[in-house]
Design an enzyme around this catalytic site. Structure first.
Site, mmCIF file in Angstrom:
data_model
loop_
_atom_site.group_PDB
_atom_site.id
_atom_site.type_symbol
_atom_site.label_atom_id
_atom_site.label_comp_id
_atom_site.label_asym_id
_atom_site.label_seq_id
_atom_site.Cartn_x
_atom_site.Cartn_y
_atom_site.Cartn_z
ATOM 1 N N GLU A 173 11.841 -11.009 -25.525
ATOM 2 C CA GLU A 173 11.715 -11.901 -26.689
ATOM 3 C C GLU A 173 10.303 -12.438 -26.762
ATOM 4 O OE1 GLU A 173 14.384 -15.258 -27.117
ATOM 5 O OE2 GLU A 173 16.109 -14.022 -26.546
ATOM 6 N N TYR A 224 7.248 -17.612 -25.218
ATOM 7 C CA TYR A 224 6.775 -18.122 -26.501
ATOM 8 C C TYR A 224 5.513 -18.954 -26.360
ATOM 9 C CZ TYR A 224 11.266 -16.592 -28.293
ATOM 10 O OH TYR A 224 12.338 -15.825 -28.652
ATOM 11 N N GLU A 251 18.221 -15.908 -20.280
ATOM 12 C CA GLU A 251 17.694 -17.252 -20.016
ATOM 13 C C GLU A 251 18.686 -18.180 -19.323
ATOM 14 O OE1 GLU A 251 15.986 -18.929 -23.582
ATOM 15 O OE2 GLU A 251 14.533 -17.300 -23.780
ATOM 16 N N HIS A 298 24.622 -14.272 -23.903
ATOM 17 C CA HIS A 298 23.598 -15.050 -24.606
ATOM 18 C C HIS A 298 24.273 -16.329 -25.105
ATOM 19 C CE1 HIS A 298 19.490 -14.520 -26.764
ATOM 20 N NE2 HIS A 298 19.861 -15.757 -26.952
ATOM 21 N N ASN A 325 11.216 -13.450 -21.555
ATOM 22 C CA ASN A 325 11.134 -14.110 -22.864
ATOM 23 C C ASN A 325 10.007 -15.124 -22.778
ATOM 24 O OD1 ASN A 325 13.395 -12.673 -23.505
ATOM 25 N ND2 ASN A 325 14.745 -14.456 -23.737
ATOM 26 N N ARG A 349 17.845 -4.936 -29.098
ATOM 27 C CA ARG A 349 18.483 -5.784 -28.088
ATOM 28 C C ARG A 349 19.419 -6.761 -28.793
ATOM 29 N NH1 ARG A 349 16.567 -11.143 -25.729
ATOM 30 N NH2 ARG A 349 18.103 -11.478 -24.090
HETATM 31 C C1 FCB Z 1 15.132 -18.288 -26.909
HETATM 32 C C2 FCB Z 1 16.526 -17.784 -27.148
HETATM 33 C C3 FCB Z 1 16.734 -17.151 -28.499
HETATM 34 C C4 FCB Z 1 15.997 -17.882 -29.579
HETATM 35 C C5 FCB Z 1 14.556 -18.128 -29.203
HETATM 36 C C6 FCB Z 1 13.758 -18.823 -30.255
HETATM 37 O O1 FCB Z 1 15.163 -19.309 -25.970
HETATM 38 O O2 FCB Z 1 16.871 -16.848 -26.163
HETATM 39 O O3 FCB Z 1 18.111 -17.072 -28.728
HETATM 40 O O4 FCB Z 1 16.661 -19.046 -29.879
HETATM 41 O O5 FCB Z 1 14.497 -18.857 -28.005
#
Ligand code: FCB
Length: 449
Positions: free
Chosen positions: A356, A301, A167, A122, A299, A78
């Site tokens: 992500e 985290y 995002e 992006h 995405n 990607r």
């Molecule tokens: C996301 C972004 C990516 C990267 C990660 C850590 O928000 O899409 O570009 O910066 O965080």
């Protein structure tokens, strides 16, 4: 030996990057200026005063990078396209040298049996469009549709997976709301306008891509976090509902045909950030945004814990655990599992990808040149375990992209945060797979571990 964790046959394994974060070559071959060029060249905006001028120099080192992907056994890659590399002023005419770069990249990938997943946006908007208001202006959504047309005409014969936006929450609320990202504007009213125009441009681009790329799978990627209330008090439950509306529902609801969420519209109006509806949302907009798509990219985290800070005598019962990555993000894999279940049950999305997921840890080479990053491997293993649980529970999640293929320019943090499974030496631009990359290769080979 059988695996303890086995993903379904055909599960797709990949890695992700974005144009501004890796390409460098910010002025090469007729490329126009982007809002991230402008922003990173403005003193005080980037923590280590760096920029993406060179980054990983992927623009020049691309064939080697694709060979590296093949070595890792990646099945999909990607990446995003730099809009101003292709349309230097944001609109036609296009710059053929810019298009050719992506044309070669796609061919390299296909020659190595790696499926290209293109993200159109992006965050590196052509600066020329920002001069007209950027995403706060409706004309940028029109320009985006033309851009989508140009690139899908060129690449749509070979690229069959398309992501319109990465995002939009970050692009809108950090770009135009808190100003921590380009273009650095601090105005919630502009942020809300930007969010609508980002979604609208998605809605307009989807049919254009389908037209130019027969059989294409088209979707959008959102940053989503499961939100938990810090306690069961009414105030904290309200805070959790607000945070969920702000982060998640503001994008999910209109994309899945539910209009903007009424509670958030009410709140933003009260705050004076949202004009009378007709001024921003025009007839037909919501129908356009709700265009059916083939998949949603997620995405993720971390999770969010919401708390009404003004509430007194209300001790939190849920606190973050004490495990954080170097970004200061809590390691909370169960948040991703809960998020996936919620998306499935609440929105019945036909197909999901994790587009992500990953962790920032700074380990570099030891005296033998080996990069031992056990915390990253553990992070990935725990998150993949959570994803596996969701898949077992029936969530139609069909693939995973680790963030990131290699260390790169982490936006306002510069080069200090390293998310790669491959280490980049920024002096020599050498790439060195970390232990986590070797582990990931074996996960791909075994479809689990
Ligand atoms: C996301 C972004 C990516 C990267 C990660 C850590 O928000 O899409 O570009 O910066 O965080």
């Amino acid at each position: 030996m059988t695996n303890t964790v086995q993903f379904p046959d055909g599960f797709l394994w990949g890695a992700a990057t974005s144009s501004y974060q890796i390409e460098g070559a910010w002025q090469a071959d007729g490329k126009g200026e982007s809002i991230w060029d402008r922003f990173s060249h403005t003193p005080g905006k980037i923590k280590d005063a760096s920029s993406g001028d060179v980054a990983c120099d992927h623009y020049n080192l691309m064939p080697g990078d694709v060979a590296l992907m093949a070595d890792l056994g990646l099945q999909a890659y990607r990446f995003s396209l730099s809009w101003p590399r292709i349309l230097p002023n944001g609109r036609t005419p296009s710059n053929s040298a810019g298009l050719d770069f992506y044309d070669r990249l796609v061919d390299e990938l296909l020659a190595k049996n790696i499926a290209p997943f293109i993200t159109l946006y992006h965050w590196d908007l052509p600066q020329a469009l920002q001069e007209e208001g950027g995403w706060a202006s409706r004309s940028t959504a029109e320009a985006f549709t033309t851009y989508a047309d140009v690139v899908s005409q060129k690449l749509g014969d070979r690229v069959k997976n398309w992501i319109t936006h990465n995002e939009p929450w970050v692009a809108a609320f950090m770009g135009y709301g808190n100003g921590e990202h380009a273009p650095g504007i601090k105005d919630m009213a502009q942020a809300l306008r930007a969010s609508h125009h980002l979604l609208l441009s998605h809605g307009w681009a989807v049919p254009v891509i389908r037209q130019n790329s027969p059989g294409a799978q088209v979707g959008i990627t959102l940053n989503l976090s499961q939100v938990y209330a810090a306690s069961s008090s009414w105030a904290d439950l309200q805070a959790a509902r607000y945070t969920d509306g702000f982060l998640n529902r503001w994008f999910l609801d209109p994309l899945y045909g539910r209009h903007y969420p009424a509670d958030m519209v009410h709140t933003y109006r009260q705050q004076g950030h949202l004009p009378a509806e007709s001024a921003l949302v025009q007839p037909g907009d919501l129908e356009a945004i709700a265009v059916p798509t083939d998949f949603l990219g997620v995405n993720n985290y971390s999770r969010a814990i919401a708390r009404d800070e003004t509430a007194v005598n209300n001790p939190p019962t849920l606190l973050p655990n004490d495990n954080f990555t170097e970004m200061g993000w809590e390691v909370a894999p169960e948040g991703l599992r809960d998020l996936l279940l919620r998306l499935h049950l609440d929105y019945r999305i036909p197909k999901l990808y994790i587009t992500e997921n990953g962790a920032s840890y700074g380990e570099g080479p030891d005296e033998n040149g080996r990069i031992q990053d056990p915390r990253r491997q553990l992070f990935l293993q725990q998150y993949l375990g959570a994803i596996h649980q969701a898949v077992q529970a029936g969530v139609p999640l069909v693939g995973y992209f680790v963030w990131s293929l290699m260390d790169n320019f982490e936006w306002a943090f510069g080069y200090k945060q390293r998310f790669g499974i491959v280490y980049v030496n920024y002096e020599t631009l050498e790439r060195l797979p970390k232990d986590s990359a070797h582990w990931y290769r074996s996960v791909i080979q075994q479809n689990g571990w």
